[in-house]
Design a protein around this motif. Structure first.
Motif, mmCIF file in Angstrom:
data_model
loop_
_atom_site.group_PDB
_atom_site.id
_atom_site.type_symbol
_atom_site.label_atom_id
_atom_site.label_comp_id
_atom_site.label_asym_id
_atom_site.label_seq_id
_atom_site.Cartn_x
_atom_site.Cartn_y
_atom_site.Cartn_z
ATOM 1 N N CYS A 1 6.946 21.792 22.733
ATOM 2 C CA CYS A 1 5.531 21.420 22.787
ATOM 3 C C CYS A 1 5.214 20.373 21.730
ATOM 4 O O CYS A 1 4.049 20.115 21.422
ATOM 5 C CB CYS A 1 4.652 22.648 22.605
ATOM 6 N N ALA B 1 7.982 26.316 18.609
ATOM 7 C CA ALA B 1 7.440 27.063 19.745
ATOM 8 C C ALA B 1 8.315 28.278 20.001
ATOM 9 O O ALA B 1 9.490 28.312 19.636
ATOM 10 C CB ALA B 1 7.370 26.184 20.996
ATOM 11 N N CYS C 1 2.787 27.910 20.192
ATOM 12 C CA CYS C 1 3.397 26.677 19.711
ATOM 13 C C CYS C 1 2.533 26.039 18.636
ATOM 14 O O CYS C 1 1.326 26.300 18.547
ATOM 15 C CB CYS C 1 3.637 25.687 20.852
ATOM 16 N N SER D 1 2.147 22.278 17.847
ATOM 17 C CA SER D 1 2.523 20.909 18.192
ATOM 18 C C SER D 1 2.397 19.956 17.019
ATOM 19 O O SER D 1 3.078 18.930 16.972
ATOM 20 C CB SER D 1 1.661 20.410 19.354
ATOM 21 N N HIS E 1 0.576 30.500 15.192
ATOM 22 C CA HIS E 1 0.546 29.386 16.136
ATOM 23 C C HIS E 1 -0.823 28.735 16.155
ATOM 24 O O HIS E 1 -1.839 29.390 16.018
ATOM 25 C CB HIS E 1 0.858 29.885 17.552
ATOM 26 N N SER F 1 -1.623 27.108 18.945
ATOM 27 C CA SER F 1 -1.963 27.181 20.359
ATOM 28 C C SER F 1 -1.203 28.312 21.024
ATOM 29 O O SER F 1 -0.004 28.495 20.790
ATOM 30 C CB SER F 1 -1.618 25.864 21.080
ATOM 31 N N LEU G 1 0.445 29.723 24.435
ATOM 32 C CA LEU G 1 1.223 28.933 25.390
ATOM 33 C C LEU G 1 1.537 29.731 26.648
ATOM 34 O O LEU G 1 1.904 30.912 26.576
ATOM 35 C CB LEU G 1 2.518 28.465 24.726
ATOM 36 N N THR H 1 -1.569 25.058 27.130
ATOM 37 C CA THR H 1 -1.824 25.577 25.799
ATOM 38 C C THR H 1 -3.309 25.864 25.655
ATOM 39 O O THR H 1 -4.161 25.142 26.189
ATOM 40 C CB THR H 1 -1.383 24.587 24.708
ATOM 41 N N ARG I 1 -6.438 27.039 22.826
ATOM 42 C CA ARG I 1 -6.787 27.073 21.413
ATOM 43 C C ARG I 1 -8.143 27.740 21.242
ATOM 44 O O ARG I 1 -9.141 27.095 20.917
ATOM 45 C CB ARG I 1 -6.813 25.662 20.832
#
Length: 562
Positions: free
Chosen positions: A453, A457, A476, A478, A493, A495, A497, A512, A514
């Motif tokens: 990502c 991840a 993940c 990113s 994390h 996000s 996933l 993803t 958030r």
């Protein structure tokens, strides 16, 4: 051909083919008799099935032509053509023309066949679920929590989710609402949440004693109960738990459909934690985990078998070389079991702390150790048959495992496959990536893929999709730097996933989410409408550290409609 669109966006389409054929030579039947024969005697359409076949025939040598007419018993059940003469075929299409014609869940009707050979009635059951998407947070006590360092903490997290027969969901995890210090975050209660198909809370319960109690996995039983696996910490030897040594024990709890606890039992030795549970072929249960909280010289996997009432039948600890940690278990087609996790060889230094839900999940790499993803196979009595490792030259871990049936996998000769998901540092150039591997029935890797990502991840759970691909849930980062790969890869994390791949591992889409500052999806299941439901948690900072339980329901493409 697609079925009719539901006014709110859902679809139901089922096609049933009726084959009319003349059968001859029935023993003991006079040459001029005529008997109408329809098989099967009932149709059950589960909402994902698209075709079924009814064989309609004259069983005797009547010398004439079978003439028949079919009449549906409900407006949503249609037969076309509705009649025929002699051998032929008709198509029965089950549609949803309007909301008043079918209800959510189970719908029943019938088709009556009238012919010159007699009559027969075929009951038809069709399941209908609307296309629903949502993202819901569950905070049992909004604004509550404990204060530490000027911040207020409140914690509810979900680690497993399953679809229930009523179209809703059951999810489990843990909550910590009345702790008085940061140290007490792990002084939690087990947490079980029941929702309807729209994600609305129907009920939520918790249980535990003075120590740490956690629910890690849940299974919906054939009797409609919910059996939850996890752990409970005993701080003394008295009370209702009996004369147990202080420590953490594997726990199994049975909860009825109304949310009432039927029984709860402890297993193993101090330091044993159950991370997953499945219902066994005989109606009992198997708990899988490890003794990584025992302080033993070697950490080993265990498997415990109980009857349907939670009474222990046998327990096995598997003392292989090095350390083994187990995160998941599945029932195999030969009525045995396969455990998945990670293994460290005996000559590598152990991580100082191991906990599936802690930031240092792969901190062993900092000590110079490299984990391998692991599969451990047993027979139906829990006797180990083999242990195999998967992955490359660096850190690899398997968090989830499923059995891929022979008809869905590459092998068509009765063999099956194992699919595992997790994380890998062996192929991503220094950053952990989502890891998917498929092994044959002897645990030998057939292929693997990793998915990026743009930062660290992890894949934490997987399920088989209706088209024999794989859906993976995880998290993940990113935007994280490579130097953050160890601490942030599996817990903090940015996000949540969802990742779908086909049966060969080719990525179809990645979504993803958030919803907060820190989040993860720890479990995923296929929903009745062929979409996906995933569960985890979402954290909000800075002045109020509020970790809420989180369930997201998507369509089959991973989208959430506004």
């Amino acid at each position: 051909m697609r079925g009719a669109d539901h006014p709110n966006g859902s679809r139901v389409s089922v096609y049933v083919t009726l084959l009319a054929a003349a059968a001859v030579g029935l023993i003991g039947c006079p040459s001029l008799c005529c008997v109408l024969w329809v098989y099967p005697k009932a149709l059950e359409l589960d909402g994902t099935q698209t075709t079924a076949t009814l064989n309609v025939s004259d069983l005797c040598e009547s010398g004439g032509t079978l003439t028949w007419q079919a009449t549906p018993g409900a407006s949503w059940l249609s037969v076309n053509p509705a009649s025929g003469d002699g051998p032929g075929a008709v198509e029965v299409e089950v549609t949803h023309p309007s909301t008043k014609d079918m209800s959510y869940g189970r719908n029943t009707s019938s088709i009556r066949f009238t012919s010159n050979c007699g009559t027969d009635v075929v009951p038809v059951t069709a399941w209908f679920w609307p296309l629903v998407t949502f993202a819901e947070f569950y905070d049992e006590m909004p604004g509550s929590g404990f204060k530490a360092g000027g911040l207020t903490f409140s914690w509810e997290a979900l680690y497993d989710i399953e679809a229930t027969p009523d179209g809703g969901y059951i999810a489990c995890g843990w909550e910590s609402l009345d702790a008085i210090s940061i140290k007490d975050v792990l002084q939690s209660d087990a947490y079980l949440l029941k929702t309807d198909l729209f994600g609305e809370r129907l009920w939520a319960i918790n249980w535990g004693v003075a120590g740490n109690t956690s629910a890690q996995a849940v299974v919906v039983t054939s009797e409609g109960d919910y059996v939850v696996a996890g752990c409970e910490e005993i701080e003394d030897t008295g009370g209702a738990k009996g004369a147990l040594e202080p420590g953490i024990y594997a726990q199994l709890t049975c909860v009825g459909p109304d949310g009432n606890i039927k029984w709860s039992k402890l297993y193993g030795e101090p330091g044993w934690i159950a991370w997953d549970v499945q219902q066994a072929p005989d109606g009992g249960f198997v708990l899988a985990g490890d003794n990584s909280w025992s302080g033993a010289d070697d950490y080993d996997a265990f498997l415990i078998k109980t009857d349907a009432d939670g009474n222990e039948e046998w327990a096995h600890l598997y003392p292989n070389d090095g350390d083994e940690y187990v995160w998941a278990v599945a029932v195999t087609p030969d009525n045995g079991y396969v455990l998945a996790g990670e293994a460290y060889s005996a000559d590598l230094e152990r991580a100082e702390t191991r906990h599936r839900h802690a930031p240092n999940l792969l901190a062993a790499d900092k000590n110079g150790s490299q984990a391998d993803a692991m599969l451990l196979k047993t027979d139906e009595n829990g006797t180990q048959r083999w242990l195999k490792t998967l992955g490359g030259d660096y850190g690899d871990c398997a968090h989830g495992v499923i059995v891929v049936p022979a008809e869905s996998g590459a092998d068509k000769d009765g063999a099956w496959q194992y699919a595992v998901c997790g994380e890998s540092d062996s192929y991503g150039g220094g950053v952990y990536e989502v890891y998917l591997a498929v092994a044959d029935m002897m645990g030998e890797e057939e292929w693997h893929e990793t998915y990026s990502c743009g930062g660290p991840a992890v894949g934490l759970d997987l399920a088989l999709t209706p088209d024999s691909g794989f859906i993976i849930a995880g998290g993940c980062n990113s935007g994280a730097a490579k130097t953050d790969k160890y601490i942030w890869a599996s817990f903090m994390h940015e996000s949540a996933l969802l990742l779908q791949v086909d049966s060969d591992g080719s990525q179809e889409w990645m979504q993803t989410l958030r919803p907060g500052i820190i989040h993860a999806l720890w479990a995923v299941t296929v929903a009745p409408d062929r979409g996906y439901a995933a569960a985890g948690y979402s954290m909000y900072i800075p002045d109020f550290i509020d970790v809420d339980a989180f369930i997201v329901k998507t369509d089959e493409n991973g989208d959430i409609e506004p």
